[in-house]
Enzyme design. Sequence first.
Site, PDB file in Angstrom:
ATOM      1  N   ILE A  62       0.859  -1.194   0.000  1.00  0.00           N
ATOM      2  CA  ILE A  62       0.000   0.000   0.000  1.00  0.00           C
ATOM      3  C   ILE A  62       0.887   1.232   0.000  1.00  0.00           C
ATOM      4  CG2 ILE A  62      -1.645   1.351   1.393  1.00  0.00           C
ATOM      5  CD1 ILE A  62      -2.880  -1.156   0.176  1.00  0.00           C
ATOM      6  N   SER A 257      40.032  12.765  -9.965  1.00  0.00           N
ATOM      7  CA  SER A 257      39.754  14.160 -10.323  1.00  0.00           C
ATOM      8  C   SER A 257      39.545  15.050  -9.102  1.00  0.00           C
ATOM      9  CB  SER A 257      38.496  14.231 -11.203  1.00  0.00           C
ATOM     10  OG  SER A 257      38.693  13.510 -12.394  1.00  0.00           O
ATOM     11  N   GLU A 284      26.070   9.003  -6.380  1.00  0.00           N
ATOM     12  CA  GLU A 284      26.225  10.186  -5.532  1.00  0.00           C
ATOM     13  C   GLU A 284      25.224  10.198  -4.380  1.00  0.00           C
ATOM     14  OE1 GLU A 284      25.736  10.269  -8.826  1.00  0.00           O
ATOM     15  OE2 GLU A 284      27.708  10.829  -9.614  1.00  0.00           O
ATOM     16  N   PHE A 310      27.381  17.504  -9.576  1.00  0.00           N
ATOM     17  CA  PHE A 310      26.690  16.294  -9.152  1.00  0.00           C
ATOM     18  C   PHE A 310      26.219  16.364  -7.696  1.00  0.00           C
ATOM     19  CE2 PHE A 310      29.620  14.378 -12.526  1.00  0.00           C
ATOM     20  CZ  PHE A 310      28.675  14.527 -13.519  1.00  0.00           C
TER      21      PHE A 310
END
Lengths: 539, 539
Positions: A62, A257, A284, A310
């Site tokens: 539900i 990075s 992420e 991000f």
Amino acid sequence: MALAEAHLATLFNRPGHAIVDHCTYFVASDGDMMEGVSHEACSLAGHLKLGKLIGIYDDNRITIDGTTDLTFSDDTARRFESYGWHVERVADGNDLGALDAALAAARRQTDRPSLVIVRTHIAYGSPHKQDSPEAHGAPLGAEEVKLTKQRLGWPSLEPFHVPEESLEHWRRARDRGARLEAEWRKRHDAYRAAHPDLARELERRLAGRLPEAWDADLPGFAPTDAQATRAASGKVLNALAAKLPELIGGSADLAGSTHVVFKNGGDVAAGSWGARNVHFGVREHAMGAILNGLAVHGGVRPVGSTFLIFSDYMRPPIRLAALCHLPAIFVFTHDSIGLGEDGPTHQPIEQLAGLRAIPNLTVIRPADATEVVEAWRAAVQHQSGPVALVCTRQKVPVIDRARYAPANGLRLGAYVLADAPGGRPAVILMASGSEVELVLGAYETLAAAGIAARAVSMPCMEFFASQPRDYRDAVLPPSVPARLAVEAAAPQPWYRWVADHGVVLGLERFGASAPYQRIYRELGLTVEDVVRKAKELLE
Amino acid sequence: MALAEAHLATLFNRPGHAIVDHCTYFVASDGDMMEGVSHEACSLAGHLKLGKLIGIYDDNRITIDGTTDLTFSDDTARRFESYGWHVERVADGNDLGALDAALAAARRQTDRPSLVIVRTHIAYGSPHKQDSPEAHGAPLGAEEVKLTKQRLGWPSLEPFHVPEESLEHWRRARDRGARLEAEWRKRHDAYRAAHPDLARELERRLAGRLPEAWDADLPGFAPTDAQATRAASGKVLNALAAKLPELIGGSADLAGSTHVVFKNGGDVAAGSWGARNVHFGVREHAMGAILNGLAVHGGVRPVGSTFLIFSDYMRPPIRLAALCHLPAIFVFTHDSIGLGEDGPTHQPIEQLAGLRAIPNLTVIRPADATEVVEAWRAAVQHQSGPVALVCTRQKVPVIDRARYAPANGLRLGAYVLADAPGGRPAVILMASGSEVELVLGAYETLAAAGIAARAVSMPCMEFFASQPRDYRDAVLPPSVPARLAVEAAAPQPWYRWVADHGVVLGLERFGASAPYQRIYRELGLTVEDVVRKAKELLE
């Protein structure tokens, strides 16, 4: 939380001394099973074989708008098996024996996480609302409560009546808890006797106390050390990591990075939970949630990283960290159009404004490598909420601190980097991050033209806003209406500081793909643009 | 896009006339398979049995930080089977025959979506970079390009050399495309001849043209019709829906609460794709992405809804809609502490600031039912980007438009609702949404005390910012420095409008759980607070 347990158990347990040793349970609803973060987190938990993680899926079929048939037909057992989980089923959630047996079976599965799928009935016993969406979002109502109690044979219709038998049953939890606590304390005493140094360190880490001289050996940077602030951040992180073993974390597949890599920290993997580098994968949202779990568990100080753009994928857990006062640290790099060729899909515009608007989140965007040192120092010390460190992809100069003000002004949020003669500016130029280079350049050009300017670095609006009015007025005197703020982002956060006659040089459009110097030029963010705008203001 | 195709095919195709008839293909990477939105969207696609949706999974097992082994061990075939998908496998991505056969098999599966899992090798043929993460985020470099060409037996080392044979092969696509287009035009001509009304309507919808008199029968609201703006929104939506059959959409399991329900619109389900109510499930991120897909496909105008707080879960697709100029409409309700008892987890604070910072997104927060009519009118007309309509959970009065200015001022973003005698205010009070009631109340109190105030409703900052300076200065005269903005949200967006001496009555903290009137009172957002602040400003 299960990862924190596995990590600390690996580091602190010794033969005969399982001082860190607990299961982590969660309860999930049909809605949780639909949300994307359930995929990200459970996929990773399966990969890491977190055998002490046990989920109970409250499969009542539900949701608010109706039965799950409307929109959901996953075979959830099969789905979790695809993640490498063990799956148990309980056909009737009121069959406590079956539930207990399933949980025991789950605990026996130590080589992978377990999901116990429990078929339940929402509003069980209610004659008109059992198994109905009305029971999801609204109370049963007095009449239906009465009917439900009658149907279930409840001994009293009085509100909040608790039968003696139930009370006794619950009260047994008190004794059981006391016994378990006493047992653990005994175990802890034995551990402390056998391994006093470890016990002391575990205690320190659980209390969140910083060790002495934790920030004694942070690197320094000279004007010849021009570098991206993300690169400086990686160096500072590793200097801190040597003193603060509680720092663990990593990146959502961008460690190389973001420079959030613990050198010689090892990679967290199944059976190697004591390592420090967590590979969150391209997940992420789960990364943010896992950082929160690590922080809630305690004993570790979690760090996560990705590109600033991000951060959009992890706003819900960032907000939750802020709401719960969790000391997670986010490193968001590639923080503007300065990332260049990846173009507008990757260039943040509105993210700084969006993050700064979150209550109790501290956003720090350092101008150079030296401010990065101070930013990390502040982040580690700030334990009442999350901190976002926002760093550049591109190289920025290291400000000559012999000539300009020292970077410890960062703790005050904003500080005067270079001032007009006699501290009497006609115009104030302010910026954060990579744009501080622009206002310093403009300051010099204006000074050479005999125009009294002040250059302000404002790496952290939250810190600045929390300073006493005296300090704020000293940095931004109300008597100087000509103010110019520069940030390669949505201007919204700066209007507060430039005030009535001020101007914000920001971006009210998406970025573009090109070498970054060209984007800055085409979008009107150069020293010349700042100088021209400053002169216009003065006219 | 597959849903749009199924929807339009159901509505427009006729026996012998399959005028809407195409497959939708996607290519997904390992990273896409990790992201949560892949779960949300593919679970729903499986539920809806979108048989013409075909995915190609580029399974190269490499991400930026390393091999997928680092963090990912899903059995993806099993996972998609759990969603009800058909799964094909291609062992070698360079085996074009196998790939073609798998795609043909996928197309034959018309009763469920298909995933073709193709094992590929990143940087195929590169002697040093094939199957390595270095090939993911960086170019091969001139030397490695040369070595790769040699290894692959490429006929020339010249950059961008295309062998004649390849060119010929590609050029065949042109002929094939021309032939397919000609065939479709023939089919379309036959359709237009047999079903001219349908053909005209399909053309109108694909062109995004509004029909005549589309907004002729919108409801009106009287001062006696106090209601939540979400309730008014539901009424206006249904009045529009009668004229604009292209409006389809729904909610992420909150349709009953957001009032985004097309009455008699039917529920979209497998085999009932022509219905108008899409049950997105508890999947906000997928909802945003699906709205974008619907908009990109065309022929429909998508509407999605959830609580404003959950807009956080769908920021990436909202941004993409803005970046791609997609005319999606988001209805975000329960827009402040005014939602009451659900408490701080559900009470938006920073969401308005975060949304307003997104370039090319139009955020409209109407003050009352009458502004809701104008908000919807503006949203439907605004086709160059997405629009977010932000509505209350709680009841708000309907402003007496006989006494105050008409609501069509909404199109200008902000307008003077009530003015000081002679249009010469000493103080300007401005607000959006439910807080307009507070500034109107304060306006009346101040007027009774002989203080010349102006009350401004500012439902849309983007519209206001795009007005000519003359209009903006007419609403907010630079000669009136005493300005007070009121919004039950993070104050950031308002500093631009209150200017130097102004004050923002907002919230720089999370909310609280209580009846909403009490929260407003405790957090200092009442008529009395506005009056007091206004008087302070004037002093």
